[in-house]
Design a protein around this motif. Structure first.
Motif, mmCIF file in Angstrom:
data_model
loop_
_atom_site.group_PDB
_atom_site.id
_atom_site.type_symbol
_atom_site.label_atom_id
_atom_site.label_comp_id
_atom_site.label_asym_id
_atom_site.label_seq_id
_atom_site.Cartn_x
_atom_site.Cartn_y
_atom_site.Cartn_z
ATOM 1 N N PHE A 167 7.082 2.921 77.702
ATOM 2 C CA PHE A 167 7.686 4.234 77.536
ATOM 3 C C PHE A 167 9.014 4.096 76.811
ATOM 4 O O PHE A 167 9.579 2.994 76.718
ATOM 5 C CB PHE A 167 7.883 4.943 78.882
ATOM 6 N N VAL A 168 9.488 5.199 76.272
ATOM 7 C CA VAL A 168 10.791 5.254 75.616
ATOM 8 C C VAL A 168 11.706 6.118 76.472
ATOM 9 O O VAL A 168 11.248 7.022 77.178
ATOM 10 C CB VAL A 168 10.685 5.829 74.187
ATOM 11 N N CYS A 169 12.984 5.842 76.423
ATOM 12 C CA CYS A 169 13.965 6.531 77.261
ATOM 13 C C CYS A 169 14.832 7.452 76.416
ATOM 14 O O CYS A 169 15.159 7.139 75.265
ATOM 15 C CB CYS A 169 14.866 5.533 77.992
ATOM 16 N N ILE A 170 15.204 8.565 76.991
ATOM 17 C CA ILE A 170 16.107 9.507 76.340
ATOM 18 C C ILE A 170 17.274 9.798 77.284
ATOM 19 O O ILE A 170 17.063 10.201 78.427
ATOM 20 C CB ILE A 170 15.374 10.807 75.928
ATOM 21 N N LEU A 171 18.481 9.534 76.823
ATOM 22 C CA LEU A 171 19.700 9.817 77.573
ATOM 23 C C LEU A 171 20.297 11.122 77.057
ATOM 24 O O LEU A 171 20.644 11.222 75.874
ATOM 25 C CB LEU A 171 20.727 8.687 77.398
ATOM 26 N N VAL A 172 20.422 12.087 77.931
ATOM 27 C CA VAL A 172 20.952 13.394 77.540
ATOM 28 C C VAL A 172 22.277 13.615 78.251
ATOM 29 O O VAL A 172 22.309 13.911 79.442
ATOM 30 C CB VAL A 172 19.972 14.536 77.878
ATOM 31 N N HIS A 173 23.363 13.434 77.519
ATOM 32 C CA HIS A 173 24.681 13.735 78.077
ATOM 33 C C HIS A 173 24.871 15.249 78.105
ATOM 34 O O HIS A 173 24.716 15.918 77.079
ATOM 35 C CB HIS A 173 25.789 13.099 77.225
ATOM 36 N N ASN A 174 25.182 15.792 79.264
ATOM 37 C CA ASN A 174 25.400 17.235 79.417
ATOM 38 C C ASN A 174 24.162 18.022 78.979
ATOM 39 O O ASN A 174 24.165 18.715 77.955
ATOM 40 C CB ASN A 174 26.619 17.695 78.616
ATOM 41 N N ILE A 175 23.118 17.924 79.755
ATOM 42 C CA ILE A 175 21.901 18.668 79.454
ATOM 43 C C ILE A 175 22.136 20.167 79.599
ATOM 44 O O ILE A 175 21.347 20.986 79.142
ATOM 45 C CB ILE A 175 20.751 18.206 80.373
ATOM 46 N N ASP A 176 23.252 20.532 80.233
ATOM 47 C CA ASP A 176 23.648 21.940 80.358
ATOM 48 C C ASP A 176 24.720 22.308 79.341
ATOM 49 O O ASP A 176 25.407 23.316 79.489
ATOM 50 C CB ASP A 176 24.169 22.221 81.770
ATOM 51 N N GLY A 177 24.876 21.500 78.287
ATOM 52 C CA GLY A 177 25.895 21.747 77.275
ATOM 53 C C GLY A 177 25.576 22.933 76.391
ATOM 54 O O GLY A 177 24.470 23.493 76.431
ATOM 55 N N PRO A 178 26.512 23.352 75.542
ATOM 56 C CA PRO A 178 26.330 24.556 74.711
ATOM 57 C C PRO A 178 25.187 24.440 73.714
ATOM 58 O O PRO A 178 24.575 25.445 73.362
ATOM 59 C CB PRO A 178 27.684 24.702 74.000
#
Length: 318
Positions: free
Chosen positions: A177-188
């Motif tokens: 699998f590949v990984c995705i890092l989402v900083h501030n998924i609640d961002g603008p």
């Protein structure tokens, strides 16, 4: 002095106190206006803010490093199919990137900065598909025993085809699998419903693992029950870091600073985009009228209401 007299005296004192406060507040009404505040230049304010000496740096670093003992548990949760959701006061950017550097070395990682104003999720999905394809070529394992030599470029595929590839059940490569890092998924840049639905669909793919962070107290309101328990399938991690939001706030304008005309236009466009098509048409008519009559001071609200009411009935008759 008996009990009744004491209670009466205390009641009279309390009543006089609040009456005095009410009279005092009514006499002291400020004549100052918000427009009279002397705002400083935003660049100057940023320079001053950057020179503020941070406090408790040693304690913050020690707190962030203490979460390293949980890395093995987080990796186990990812391998089990869960998505990690980091929450708590303070920036989680350094913590998430440290986790990826030390524990996700065997996997390809894509970083999405949700604190930016705009994000191209289609390009993110294309990158995830390309990285998964590279892993499959290295593994040399599929149900048929070999990979198809003729592969259509991912940048020409639709979003639906890309997500289908990431969720392909016949790619039975163990722990691939590949990984995705989402900083501030609640961002603008990700706060709208379409973006959240797309991220939920990405997280639900069998060959994708997501690590995300939230900072707004109302961030969970972005998701419904299906998104939380079926698509994202969050493994909640309470990781307060108390680290300053230096990078995340760099792209936000300061409140008490001159934003300039560009910021005003940007703010107006955001407000207009949030309106319904009918409301947008109303503002368009008002703007066109004002541009055609620059010398006029404008019309009262009830005048515009009467105008649109008459226009509506004329259109219905026609």
């Amino acid at each position: 002095m008996d009990v009744d007299e004491i209670d009466e005296e205390e009641f009279g004192f309390s009543r006089n106190y609040f009456l005095a406060k009410e009279l005092g507040s009514s006499r002291k009404k400020s004549a100052r206006k918000l427009s009279e505040i002397d705002l400083v230049d935003e660049e100057e304010l940023r320079q001053v803010a950057a020179n503020i000496e941070p406090k408790h740096e040693k304690e913050v670093k020690h707190l962030i490093s203490s979460y390293e003992s949980s890395y093995s548990n987080w990796l186990f949760a990812l391998r089990c199919g869960f998505a990690l959701l980091m929450y708590g006061f303070g920036s989680k950017k350094a913590l998430m990137e440290d986790f990826a550097t030390k524990s996700l070395t065997e996997y390809s990682v894509v970083v999405v900065n949700g604190y930016l104003q705009s994000i191209n999720l289609k390009q993110v999905v294309i990158t995830l598909a390309e990285l998964l394809w590279d892993q499959l070529k290295l593994g040399r394992k599929t149900t048929s025993g070999s990979l198809c030599k003729s592969q259509q470029p991912f940048n020409t595929r639709s979003m639906s085809d890309l997500l289908t590839f990431l969720d392909k059940p016949d790619l039975e490569v163990e722990d691939c699998f590949v990984c995705i890092l989402v900083h501030n998924i609640d961002g603008p840049g990700l706060r709208d419903s379409d973006s959240q639905q797309c991220l939920a669909r990405i997280a639900s793919c069998s060959h994708v693992r997501m690590v995300a962070s939230i900072d707004h107290v109302n961030a969970p309101l972005l998701w419904d029950k299906k998104m939380v328990h079926t698509q994202f399938d969050w493994y909640w991690c309470h990781v307060p870091t108390f680290a300053p939001y230096k990078v995340e706030t760099k792209f936000f304008p300061f409140i008490l600073a001159h934003g300039g005309s560009a910021q005003s236009v940007k703010t107006a466009s955001i407000v207009l985009q949030s309106l319904t098509p009918n409301a947008q048409n109303v503002f368009k008519v008002v703007a066109e009228h004002q541009l055609a009559h620059p010398d006029e001071e404008g019309k009262f609200f009830h005048t515009w209401v009467s105008h649109f009411y008459l226009h509506f009935h004329v259109c219905r008759r026609n």
